[in-house]
Write a protein that holds these residues in place. Structure first.
Motif, PDB file in Angstrom:
ATOM      1  N   ARG A  94      -5.567  10.688  -4.267  1.00 44.80           N
ATOM      2  CA  ARG A  94      -4.869   9.707  -5.202  1.00 44.80           C
ATOM      3  C   ARG A  94      -3.564   8.619  -4.341  1.00 44.80           C
ATOM      4  O   ARG A  94      -3.573   8.935  -3.359  1.00 44.80           O
ATOM      5  CB  ARG A  94      -4.363  10.360  -6.247  1.00 44.80           C
ATOM      6  N   PRO A  95      -3.847   7.377  -5.755  1.00 47.82           N
ATOM      7  CA  PRO A  95      -2.519   6.402  -4.772  1.00 47.82           C
ATOM      8  C   PRO A  95      -1.846   7.247  -4.284  1.00 47.82           C
ATOM      9  O   PRO A  95      -0.736   8.022  -4.943  1.00 47.82           O
ATOM     10  CB  PRO A  95      -2.727   5.550  -6.217  1.00 47.82           C
ATOM     11  N   ILE A  96      -0.985   5.902  -3.484  1.00 46.00           N
ATOM     12  CA  ILE A  96       0.272   7.163  -2.371  1.00 46.00           C
ATOM     13  C   ILE A  96       1.298   6.749  -3.281  1.00 46.00           C
ATOM     14  O   ILE A  96       2.527   7.713  -3.328  1.00 46.00           O
ATOM     15  CB  ILE A  96       0.504   6.035  -1.090  1.00 46.00           C
ATOM     16  N   SER A  97       1.256   5.976  -3.946  1.00 50.79           N
ATOM     17  CA  SER A  97       2.467   5.603  -4.904  1.00 50.79           C
ATOM     18  C   SER A  97       1.716   7.131  -6.603  1.00 50.79           C
ATOM     19  O   SER A  97       3.365   7.160  -6.602  1.00 50.79           O
ATOM     20  CB  SER A  97       2.309   4.172  -5.896  1.00 50.79           C
ATOM     21  N   ASP A  98       0.741   7.337  -6.256  1.00 47.27           N
ATOM     22  CA  ASP A  98       0.903   8.888  -7.716  1.00 47.27           C
ATOM     23  C   ASP A  98       2.270  10.115  -6.877  1.00 47.27           C
ATOM     24  O   ASP A  98       2.408  10.901  -7.641  1.00 47.27           O
ATOM     25  CB  ASP A  98      -0.046   8.681  -7.722  1.00 47.27           C
ATOM     26  N   TRP A  99       2.877  10.544  -5.254  1.00 51.04           N
ATOM     27  CA  TRP A  99       3.197  11.581  -4.578  1.00 51.04           C
ATOM     28  C   TRP A  99       4.105  11.546  -4.941  1.00 51.04           C
ATOM     29  O   TRP A  99       4.656  10.555  -4.602  1.00 51.04           O
ATOM     30  CB  TRP A  99       2.471  11.071  -3.012  1.00 51.04           C
ATOM     31  N   GLN A 172       4.506   3.970   3.180  1.00 54.82           N
ATOM     32  CA  GLN A 172       5.131   2.515   2.523  1.00 54.82           C
ATOM     33  C   GLN A 172       4.577   1.862   2.206  1.00 54.82           C
ATOM     34  O   GLN A 172       4.145   1.024   0.972  1.00 54.82           O
ATOM     35  CB  GLN A 172       6.790   2.897   2.094  1.00 54.82           C
ATOM     36  N   PRO A 173       4.063   0.830   3.543  1.00 56.39           N
ATOM     37  CA  PRO A 173       3.170  -0.572   3.008  1.00 56.39           C
ATOM     38  C   PRO A 173       2.093  -1.098   2.811  1.00 56.39           C
ATOM     39  O   PRO A 173       1.241  -1.417   2.490  1.00 56.39           O
ATOM     40  CB  PRO A 173       3.664  -1.423   4.994  1.00 56.39           C
ATOM     41  N   LEU A 174       1.181   0.456   2.867  1.00 53.40           N
ATOM     42  CA  LEU A 174       0.036   0.963   2.982  1.00 53.40           C
ATOM     43  C   LEU A 174       0.409   1.379   0.591  1.00 53.40           C
ATOM     44  O   LEU A 174      -1.010   0.670   0.555  1.00 53.40           O
ATOM     45  CB  LEU A 174      -0.363   1.954   3.066  1.00 53.40           C
ATOM     46  N   ALA A 175       0.793   2.056   0.463  1.00 52.23           N
ATOM     47  CA  ALA A 175       1.385   2.387  -0.612  1.00 52.23           C
ATOM     48  C   ALA A 175       1.465   0.881  -1.779  1.00 52.23           C
ATOM     49  O   ALA A 175       0.549   0.789  -2.527  1.00 52.23           O
ATOM     50  CB  ALA A 175       2.546   2.927  -1.321  1.00 52.23           C
ATOM     51  N   ALA A 176       1.817   0.121  -0.754  1.00 51.17           N
ATOM     52  CA  ALA A 176       2.212  -1.020  -1.411  1.00 51.17           C
ATOM     53  C   ALA A 176       0.635  -1.591  -1.821  1.00 51.17           C
ATOM     54  O   ALA A 176       0.316  -3.084  -2.838  1.00 51.17           O
ATOM     55  CB  ALA A 176       2.990  -1.897  -1.061  1.00 51.17           C
ATOM     56  N   ASN A 177      -0.134  -1.677  -0.916  1.00 55.45           N
ATOM     57  CA  ASN A 177      -1.338  -2.222  -0.515  1.00 55.45           C
ATOM     58  C   ASN A 177      -2.626  -1.558  -1.029  1.00 55.45           C
ATOM     59  O   ASN A 177      -3.594  -2.454  -1.372  1.00 55.45           O
ATOM     60  CB  ASN A 177      -1.812  -3.100   0.319  1.00 55.45           C
TER      61      ASN A 177
END
Length: 857
Positions: A94-99, A172-177
């Motif tokens: 799932r999206p990194i931002s959801d973790w 975290q840079p990958l989460a933003a993308n």
């Protein structure tokens, strides 16, 4: 480039750099104006990743630029297909931002005693992040992945040093993308990994925290997963992906160790996967990192401020993870709780898995208590101890916590690997920090009798039992080594190695009749190792028919090694019909190509190199015919120290360059050296440097040999310095030999200690030997007991020597090779004959856990 369009991203980075130059701002000044981290600013200005909208707005404001055109370029650079559609099927993760980072096993840190209103305590429990040098290496790996090239990094460091947090911050840079993250969740981690890896989509982070649970699994599953990960990395249609893992140094060292020639290589795929992808994480924060942490504390981070007050030795990450409080709890625990912790510590350091059965802990803990402590226990002592140990310390860490095993989940009709002998009943896990502390605190101690009894009766995992049996052998506890391995049911390619070693020591002690009865009793109940033992004895006695009888019985159990040996015997007997049938059985059992076996059976010199190269798939089963090819140099030395055999394989860019062996070297030494130099220059192969050091030493060019030996030591092969020191000793240059040996000791060469002692003895410097050994003993080096015992024995102090040998046994100083094919390098130079002769005289049946001689069994 996959997910990033280089044109817009490069244009965006160029505009940002131009604006910075026009404003005359240095990187530090731009960081201060934006409030962004150094890595974030650097990646944006260098076009390493697509910056987030927030980052770009902050940069535009600091540079006095119109943010609109910059955002347009960002949108063009980040315009990528959705990760949720890969080959027409749903993907894992799932999206990194959801973790939540805590769900990814990032250790929570303790809240400060009082939290200032200006900085509320983080819901995730994480303080501000302090970047260190390894973060730069990791950032480069992440940037390459963001730009479309699949990457992998494995962070190597001790417990609670910040490995997992570093991985979280790096992505975290990958989460933003819009990247996703997948982590095999439940405790049957390898099942999840093998089942789901084919469903990973591009722009996914594969999260392998504590990667030993995936890569180090037995039954070949770790090797299968390593191969699958390597395939994932090399398949551009599935990328880019980023694989992140963490390992303790001892696990990494185990995977990177090259086995002895002719032995099975259980971690070949793992070693190839991680060899050039390791990033070391230091145990301590250096001066610059402490200063950065202090600056964050001064800016209002109360968690860091409190941690800095508690520690002055650079162990900031351990403090934040609750290590000191765990240690305090251990030292102040009630006797029963401390006994349970010590049993858990010993189980982990002797090879048991992280999931320790409740029943085992209860039975094992008894003999860790004194008679007085045991008599004073209440009826519910064990329940009270567990409740005490389950209480968390700072950061919600407990000294010993129960693990709840999730139920296996799979889609209807789906399949997943079956794992045999999984533990039943409640299981518990020892805190990582206490586990590592126990490895050091208790490294010289042999567990008491209750530990071995409980392990035999209450541990059900076959791999755990086999590993503990091996550790019993290392401690010369022959009885427990034999019966623990028997209980494990594990039988490798060459049989029950541990049990074979035990009966070999009994035989060396002169107990031939007892050994014969023991082996035949085991063979009667179908023990494969016993059948193989009897087959070898019959073959050596010229009884081919009897040997084949036992080999057939072993082969009927599914043991491929027995089948291969039987095939070799029938081939030598020119039985074409049986050879054809047995060849087919081996092919079916191993999944080998049909043309492998015929080529494997060729014995002419002209075909040997080809045969070895084509037989790699049968490496685990080749011990009965000849040694399989190895990348590592192996030597056997004559009495004067001159190597008499060399075997090694060189590679260039991962492709085989040449297999060099001594007969071939004798035929064309110049070509052999040219190939070795090519391998060393192109790939930086340590094996090539080792080989060149040998060639130069043999030709008399010791200075150039030293240059190659030191290069090999820098690449992790310090034993080469020891070998070179022997050349100098042979020439009478003892001072140079001492220099090389001391450098080898500093670099971690285990056998340099005994070699240096021998040189000191040759030069009459006995006092220096004593000082050297005492210094090594203070560091907890178990092998130093062997050397010190040798010195005492040589001086006629036999009782003192016996005491030292027993202490070495308690510490597990005797490797498998001591009981079987010879001795480790640090046991050579005259220590072997007196040591084995005396051990089999003093303790012909081994030692009991308390150190007393075992009675006949």
């Amino acid at each position: 480039m996959g997910d990033v369009h280089e044109g817009p991203l490069a244009e965006l980075a160029l505009r940002l750099r131009t604006l910075r130059a026009q404003r005359g701002l240095q990187m530090g000044g731009l960081q201060q104006r934006t409030g962004l981290g150094r890595t974030t600013v650097s990646q944006a200005l260098n076009g390493q990743v697509v910056p987030s909208e927030a980052t770009l707005v902050a940069l535009a404001k600091a540079l006095g630029a119109d943010v609109g055109p910059l955002l347009a370029l960002r949108e063009a650079a980040a315009r990528i297909p959705s990760v949720q559609d890969f080959a027409g099927k749903a993907v894992r993760g799932r999206p990194i931002s959801d973790w939540d980072p805590l769900d990814l096993e990032v250790h929570p840190a303790a809240p400060a005693p009082s939290v200032a209103p200006a900085r509320a305590y983080s819901p995730s429990g994480l303080p501000s992040y302090v970047t260190r040098p390894h973060d730069e290496d990791l950032a480069g790996c992440v940037a390459a992945a963001a730009n479309g090239t699949s990457q992998m990094a494995v962070l190597i460091g001790s417990s609670s040093t910040g490995k997992t947090r570093a991985c979280w911050e790096a992505i975290q840079p990958l989460a933003a993308n819009g990247w996703w993250l997948w982590r095999p969740f439940d405790l049957t981690r390898l099942e999840a990994a093998l089942a789901d890896i084919d469903q990973l989509g591009p722009r996914t982070v594969v999260w392998l925290n504590e990667a030993q649970h995936y890569l180090g699994s037995g039954h070949g599953y770790g090797e299968r997963l390593s191969a699958a990960l390597a395939t994932l990395l090399s398949d551009p249609s599935r990328g880019p992906v980023l694989i992140l893992g963490t390992l303790w140094p001892e696990h990494a060292d185990r995977y990177m160790a090259v086995p002895h020639p002719g032995r099975a290589d259980p971690h070949a795929q793992v070693r190839a996967l991680i060899a050039n992808r390791r990033i070391n994480v230091p145990n301590k924060f250096d001066t610059a990192a402490i200063a950065a942490a202090q600056a964050l504390a001064d800016a209002g981070d109360q968690q860091l401020a409190a941690a800095l007050e508690r520690t002055s030795d650079g162990n900031l990450a351990q403090d934040l993870a609750g290590g000191p409080e765990l240690l305090h709890r251990y030292h102040t625990a009630q006797p029963a709780a401390r006994a349970v912790l010590q049993a858990a510590m010993d189980a982990r350091r002797l090879g048991a898995g992280v999931r320790l059965p409740l029943a085992f802990l209860e039975g094992a803990a008894e003999d860790y208590l004194t008679d007085t402590e045991y008599d004073a226990l209440p009826d519910d002592w064990f329940e009270e101890a567990l409740a005490d140990l389950a209480r968390p310390v700072h950061g919600n860490l407990a000294p010993l916590r129960r693990i709840r095993t999730r139920h296996p989940r799979q889609a209807p009709g789906g399949t997943s690997p079956v794992f045999a002998n999984q533990k039943r009943g409640p299981v518990y896990r020892l805190a990582d920090y206490l586990e590592q502390y126990g490895r050091h605190e208790r490294t010289l101690l042999c567990p008491p009798a209750s530990f071995w009894h409980s392990a035999h009766d209450r541990i059900t995992d076959s791999d755990d039992l086999a590993q503990i049996a091996q550790e019993a052998l290392h401690r010369y506890r022959l009885y427990w080594a034999f019966y623990l391995h028997r209980a494990s049911g594990v039988c490798g390619p060459t049989g029950g190695g541990t049990q074979t070693c035990v009966v070999r020591m009994r035989e060396t002690a002169g107990d031939s009749a007892g050994v014969d009865a023991l082996v035949r009793r085991e063979a009667d109940v179908g023990s494969v190792w016993a059948l193989l033992w009897l087959a070898a004895r019959q073959e050596n006695a010229g009884e081919r028919d009897r040997a084949e009888h036992y080999l057939k019985k072993a082969a009927d159990t599914g043991h491929v090694g027995a089948l291969v040996r039987l095939l070799a015997l029938r081939r030598d007997a020119d039985d074409t019909h049986d050879v054809e049938i047995l060849t087919r059985r081996v092919i079916d059992a191993t999944g080998s190509p049909q043309d492998l076996l015929p080529s494997m059976l060729l014995r002419t010199k002209g075909d040997e190199s080809k045969t070895l190269r084509r037989s790699e798939k049968l490496v685990p089963y080749m011990g009965y015919i000849w040694a399989a090819p190895q990348r590592r140099v192996t030597t056997k030395s004559a009495e004067d120290g001159t190597p008499t055999e060399i075997r090694m394989e060189f590679t260039v860019d991962g492709a085989p360059l040449i297999t060099a062996r001594n007969p071939w070297f004798d035929e064309d030494p110049e070509e052999a050296e040219n190939h070795a130099r090519q391998a060393a220059e192109v790939s930086g192969d340590s094996d090539a440097s080792i080989f060149l050091a040998y060639l130069r030493a043999k030709s008399g060019d010791l200075p150039e040999a030293e240059a190659f030996a030191r290069r090999a030591a820098e690449l992790g092969e310090p034993d080469t310095l020891v070998d070179l020191a022997l050349w100098y000793s042979k020439n009478g240059e003892f001072e140079k030999s001492k220099e090389l040996l001391r450098d080898a000791i500093s670099a971690g060469a285990s056998d340099a200690l005994v070699e240096l002692a021998e040189v000191l003895h040759q030069t009459g410097d006995e006092d220096s030997i004593e000082a050297l050994v005492q210094k090594i003993m203070q560091l907890g080096n178990a092998s130093s007991y062997i050397l010190l015992a040798h010195l005492r024995y040589r001086a006629g102090e036999v009782e003192e020597a016996q005491t030292m040998v027993q202490q070495a046994a308690d510490a597990g100083a005797f490797p498998d090779t001591f009981f079987s094919d010879g001795v480790e390098p640090w046991l050579r130079k005259g220590t072997e004959p007196w040591l084995i002769d005396n051990m089999t005289t003093w303790w012909p049946y081994g030692l009991d856990p308390d150190g007393t001689p075992t009675m006949p069994w």
